[in-house]
Scaffold this motif. Structure first.
Motif, PDB file in Angstrom:
ATOM      1  N   GLU A  14       0.831  -1.204   0.000  1.00  0.00           N
ATOM      2  CA  GLU A  14       0.000   0.000   0.000  1.00  0.00           C
ATOM      3  C   GLU A  14       0.865   1.253   0.000  1.00  0.00           C
ATOM      4  O   GLU A  14       0.544   2.246  -0.667  1.00  0.00           O
ATOM      5  CB  GLU A  14      -0.924   0.013   1.216  1.00  0.00           C
ATOM      6  CG  GLU A  14      -2.037  -1.008   1.149  1.00  0.00           C
ATOM      7  CD  GLU A  14      -2.882  -1.007   2.417  1.00  0.00           C
ATOM      8  OE1 GLU A  14      -2.980   0.043   3.096  1.00  0.00           O
ATOM      9  OE2 GLU A  14      -3.451  -2.069   2.739  1.00  0.00           O
ATOM     10  N   THR A  17       2.316   1.987  -3.482  1.00  0.00           N
ATOM     11  CA  THR A  17       1.273   2.590  -4.314  1.00  0.00           C
ATOM     12  C   THR A  17       1.074   4.058  -3.939  1.00  0.00           C
ATOM     13  O   THR A  17       1.039   4.932  -4.811  1.00  0.00           O
ATOM     14  CB  THR A  17      -0.046   1.812  -4.174  1.00  0.00           C
ATOM     15  OG1 THR A  17       0.169   0.464  -4.602  1.00  0.00           O
ATOM     16  CG2 THR A  17      -1.149   2.448  -4.996  1.00  0.00           C
ATOM     17  N   PHE A  18       0.960   4.345  -2.651  1.00  0.00           N
ATOM     18  CA  PHE A  18       0.734   5.719  -2.201  1.00  0.00           C
ATOM     19  C   PHE A  18       1.895   6.632  -2.595  1.00  0.00           C
ATOM     20  O   PHE A  18       1.690   7.699  -3.191  1.00  0.00           O
ATOM     21  CB  PHE A  18       0.522   5.777  -0.690  1.00  0.00           C
ATOM     22  CG  PHE A  18       0.394   7.177  -0.164  1.00  0.00           C
ATOM     23  CD1 PHE A  18      -0.794   7.882  -0.297  1.00  0.00           C
ATOM     24  CD2 PHE A  18       1.473   7.810   0.441  1.00  0.00           C
ATOM     25  CE1 PHE A  18      -0.904   9.180   0.168  1.00  0.00           C
ATOM     26  CE2 PHE A  18       1.370   9.107   0.907  1.00  0.00           C
ATOM     27  CZ  PHE A  18       0.177   9.801   0.769  1.00  0.00           C
ATOM     28  N   TYR A  19       3.121   6.230  -2.254  1.00  0.00           N
ATOM     29  CA  TYR A  19       4.269   7.119  -2.475  1.00  0.00           C
ATOM     30  C   TYR A  19       4.655   7.259  -3.948  1.00  0.00           C
ATOM     31  O   TYR A  19       5.214   8.279  -4.341  1.00  0.00           O
ATOM     32  CB  TYR A  19       5.469   6.679  -1.635  1.00  0.00           C
ATOM     33  CG  TYR A  19       5.307   7.082  -0.190  1.00  0.00           C
ATOM     34  CD1 TYR A  19       5.517   8.396   0.214  1.00  0.00           C
ATOM     35  CD2 TYR A  19       4.911   6.157   0.768  1.00  0.00           C
ATOM     36  CE1 TYR A  19       5.342   8.779   1.534  1.00  0.00           C
ATOM     37  CE2 TYR A  19       4.736   6.533   2.095  1.00  0.00           C
ATOM     38  CZ  TYR A  19       4.956   7.841   2.471  1.00  0.00           C
ATOM     39  OH  TYR A  19       4.782   8.223   3.772  1.00  0.00           O
ATOM     40  N   THR A  20       4.337   6.264  -4.781  1.00  0.00           N
ATOM     41  CA  THR A  20       4.640   6.405  -6.207  1.00  0.00           C
ATOM     42  C   THR A  20       3.487   7.056  -6.965  1.00  0.00           C
ATOM     43  O   THR A  20       3.693   7.992  -7.733  1.00  0.00           O
ATOM     44  CB  THR A  20       4.990   5.047  -6.856  1.00  0.00           C
ATOM     45  OG1 THR A  20       3.916   4.132  -6.677  1.00  0.00           O
ATOM     46  CG2 THR A  20       6.276   4.490  -6.280  1.00  0.00           C
ATOM     47  N   GLU A  21       2.266   6.580  -6.758  1.00  0.00           N
ATOM     48  CA  GLU A  21       1.135   7.084  -7.539  1.00  0.00           C
ATOM     49  C   GLU A  21       0.545   8.376  -7.003  1.00  0.00           C
ATOM     50  O   GLU A  21       0.108   9.223  -7.771  1.00  0.00           O
ATOM     51  CB  GLU A  21       0.055   6.002  -7.635  1.00  0.00           C
ATOM     52  CG  GLU A  21       0.533   4.782  -8.412  1.00  0.00           C
ATOM     53  CD  GLU A  21      -0.509   3.687  -8.505  1.00  0.00           C
ATOM     54  OE1 GLU A  21      -1.697   3.935  -8.183  1.00  0.00           O
ATOM     55  OE2 GLU A  21      -0.130   2.571  -8.907  1.00  0.00           O
ATOM     56  N   THR A  22       0.503   8.541  -5.683  1.00  0.00           N
ATOM     57  CA  THR A  22      -0.099   9.739  -5.094  1.00  0.00           C
ATOM     58  C   THR A  22       0.936  10.838  -4.888  1.00  0.00           C
ATOM     59  O   THR A  22       0.715  11.989  -5.272  1.00  0.00           O
ATOM     60  CB  THR A  22      -0.781   9.400  -3.751  1.00  0.00           C
ATOM     61  OG1 THR A  22      -1.752   8.377  -3.978  1.00  0.00           O
ATOM     62  CG2 THR A  22      -1.470  10.617  -3.153  1.00  0.00           C
ATOM     63  N   VAL A  23       2.070  10.497  -4.281  1.00  0.00           N
ATOM     64  CA  VAL A  23       3.101  11.493  -3.993  1.00  0.00           C
ATOM     65  C   VAL A  23       3.963  11.766  -5.224  1.00  0.00           C
ATOM     66  O   VAL A  23       4.448  12.873  -5.417  1.00  0.00           O
ATOM     67  CB  VAL A  23       3.966  11.049  -2.788  1.00  0.00           C
ATOM     68  CG1 VAL A  23       5.079  12.036  -2.507  1.00  0.00           C
ATOM     69  CG2 VAL A  23       3.091  10.865  -1.546  1.00  0.00           C
ATOM     70  N   GLY A  24       4.150  10.748  -6.071  1.00  0.00           N
ATOM     71  CA  GLY A  24       4.914  10.930  -7.296  1.00  0.00           C
ATOM     72  C   GLY A  24       6.393  10.593  -7.204  1.00  0.00           C
ATOM     73  O   GLY A  24       7.182  11.010  -8.051  1.00  0.00           O
TER      74      GLY A  24
END
Length: 110
Positions: A14, A17-24
């Motif tokens: 999770e 996913t958060f740090y790559t897709e949301t944070v970039g």
């Protein structure tokens, strides 16, 4: 001067996913270190390492050219240190906390 930011998360998948897709952040690689899986991400020139653990937290690791000088300065100023400077794979680490309990460390590459 920041070598690495270590983030302890509840779920590695999770968090990736958060740090790559949301944070970039950029996905670099997934590695095994001793008994732990570490996911390394890139944030400009700074590495962000994700580890799974029971208590979420963040540790900022600063680079240094002389960990002995830093250690003596921390001792003089009464800074809490759980351990003395310790040899690790690739260098020496000196964990310490700020006055509010945030986890920090100095890292000297060998």
């Amino acid at each position: 001067m920041i070598a690495e930011i270590i983030i302890i998360v509840g779920s590695l998948d999770e968090a990736v996913t958060f740090y790559t897709e949301t944070v970039g952040l950029d996905y670099l690689r997934r590695v095994r270190v001793d008994d732990a899986t570490v996911v390394m991400l890139g944030a400009g020139g700074t590495r962000v390492s994700l580890l799974e653990g029971p208590t979420p937290s963040v540790r900022v690791v600063f680079t240094t050219d002389d960990i002995g000088v830093d250690h003596r300065r921390l001792v003089r100023r009464g800074t809490p240190m759980p351990i003395e400077p310790t040899r690790a794979r690739g260098g020496t680490v000196l964990p310490f906390t700020d006055p509010w309990g945030n986890a920090l460390a100095f890292w000297e590459t060998s």
